[in-house]
Write an enzyme that holds these catalytic residues in place. Structure first.
Site, PDB file in Angstrom:
ATOM      1  N   CYS A 133      41.469  21.598  27.126  1.00 18.59           N
ATOM      2  CA  CYS A 133      42.689  21.255  27.022  1.00 18.59           C
ATOM      3  C   CYS A 133      43.744  20.604  28.625  1.00 18.59           C
ATOM      4  O   CYS A 133      44.007  21.651  29.107  1.00 18.59           O
ATOM      5  CB  CYS A 133      43.694  22.400  26.724  1.00 18.59           C
ATOM      6  N   CYS A 136      47.223  21.293  28.512  1.00 20.92           N
ATOM      7  CA  CYS A 136      47.452  23.042  28.601  1.00 20.92           C
ATOM      8  C   CYS A 136      47.961  23.936  29.768  1.00 20.92           C
ATOM      9  O   CYS A 136      48.183  24.572  30.100  1.00 20.92           O
ATOM     10  CB  CYS A 136      46.383  23.748  27.388  1.00 20.92           C
ATOM     11  N   ASP A 137      46.317  23.004  30.838  1.00 27.81           N
ATOM     12  CA  ASP A 137      46.132  23.392  32.538  1.00 27.81           C
ATOM     13  C   ASP A 137      46.545  23.012  32.649  1.00 27.81           C
ATOM     14  O   ASP A 137      45.766  22.772  34.217  1.00 27.81           O
ATOM     15  CB  ASP A 137      44.704  24.416  31.718  1.00 27.81           C
TER      16      ASP A 137
END
Length: 329
Positions: A133, A136-137
């Protein structure tokens, strides 16, 4: 017999449990014996979930959500749903232990699973440089060289997004042409930070405590080489976990559970769905949590109409007017 069973213990399932428990529905959460907490259990620091300006570890976030649901009376079962009977007024959920739970309503929130390459280093370094993701990261890879594995729209979207942070993004693809749509290809080809590694497959992810590179094998001649990178984003698709409801609930062309508009109502009366299992696009913890809220309210309204709810029916348009609306949010 119970009023409500929630299948799934990710952000959607546990948020639904919080709202349902506060409505005195005493929900049972079938959390799984293996995948308790969903995909966030494989995430280290979560920085984009509202309310945690300093960030929070994925497992810690899920533990807090579960504790909040249990505080209001939700019951959590660490067992697996293996068979569902959804037709008729009584819904039956058979667990792996053989026990059969019955309820007036069911919320199906089993999430989705990112497709994995299937190599040892991928699992070992998950959360330590390996991610599925970018949203997300990606922030954690500022000014670093990273690799994106895949050749479809999701891979191009991930690679383009990651150029906001990384100094260089290698796109590793098994073939010499992309499967992505033309507009997504053109966008990626035009980005000076993206370099394509054609006719190559990742056969190993290198590193001990963190990713230090990937081992590539040519799909043309079988030769191997190492590519130094500090992050690997696997973007080869994801699959909603719908195996329990095949031929029981209507699905969309994308394979997700069909719901009626912005509601959580499925094709079967008294069955609701929430989270990534209905979302082929966003797949974020916060959108899943919001979806779980919708499912709990829909289930509450359904049960109230059946004369089973433990609290009066509340109109969704009036939810902000409740005296405790701010606390509920």
């Amino acid at each position: 017999m119970r009023q409500l069973i929630i299948i799934g213990s990710g952000p959607a399932g546990l948020t639904a449990a919080i709202y349902a428990a506060r409505a005195n529905l005493s929900p049972l959460v079938v959390a799984s014996s293996v995948d308790v907490g969903g995909e966030l259990m494989n995430t280290t620091e979560v920085e984009n979930f509202p309310g945690f300006p300093e960030g929070i570890q994925g497992p810690d976030l899920m533990a807090k959500l579960q504790a909040q649901a249990e505080k209001f009376g939700a019951e959590v079962s660490y067992d697996d749903a293996v068979e569902l009977e959804l037709d008729g007024p009584v819904k039956r959920v058979t667990l792996g232990s053989g026990k059969v739970e019955e309820a007036d309503a069911v919320i199906f929130a089993t999430g989705s699973a990112y497709r994995k390459i299937g190599i040892e280093g991928e699992q070992r370094l998950s959360g330590h440089g390996v991610s599925w993701c970018a949203t997300c990261d990606g922030f954690f890879f500022r000014e670093q060289e990273i690799a994106v594995v895949g050749g479809g729209d999701s891979a191009m979207e991930e690679a383009t997004f990651l150029t906001r942070f990384a100094s260089k993004v290698y796109v590793v693809h098994r073939r010499d042409e992309l499967r992505a749509s033309k507009i997504m290809q053109e966008r990626a080809f035009a980005d000076p930070k993206i370099e394509f590694v054609w006719n190559s497959e990742v056969v190993d992810i290198l590193g001990d405590a963190a990713v230090s590179g990937v081992k590539l094998r040519s799909t043309v001649d079988g030769s191997e080489r190492d590519l130094p990178v500090t992050g690997v984003f696997v973007a080869i698709g994801n699959d909603p976990r719908t195996h329990l409801v095949h031929n029981k609930l209507d699905l969309t062309p994308e394979g997700t559970v069909w719901v009626d508009g912005r509601s959580s109502r499925t094709s079967v009366d008294g069955v609701f769905a929430a989270g990534d299992v209905i979302d082929p696009t966003y797949r974020q913890a916060v959108t899943a949590a919001g979806s779980g809220t919708v499912a709990a309210l829909d289930a509450e309204h359904f049960l109230a109409a059946q004369g089973e709810a433990g609290a009066p029916e509340v109109d969704a348009d009036e939810i902000e007017g409740r005296p405790d609306a701010d606390a509920a949010a």
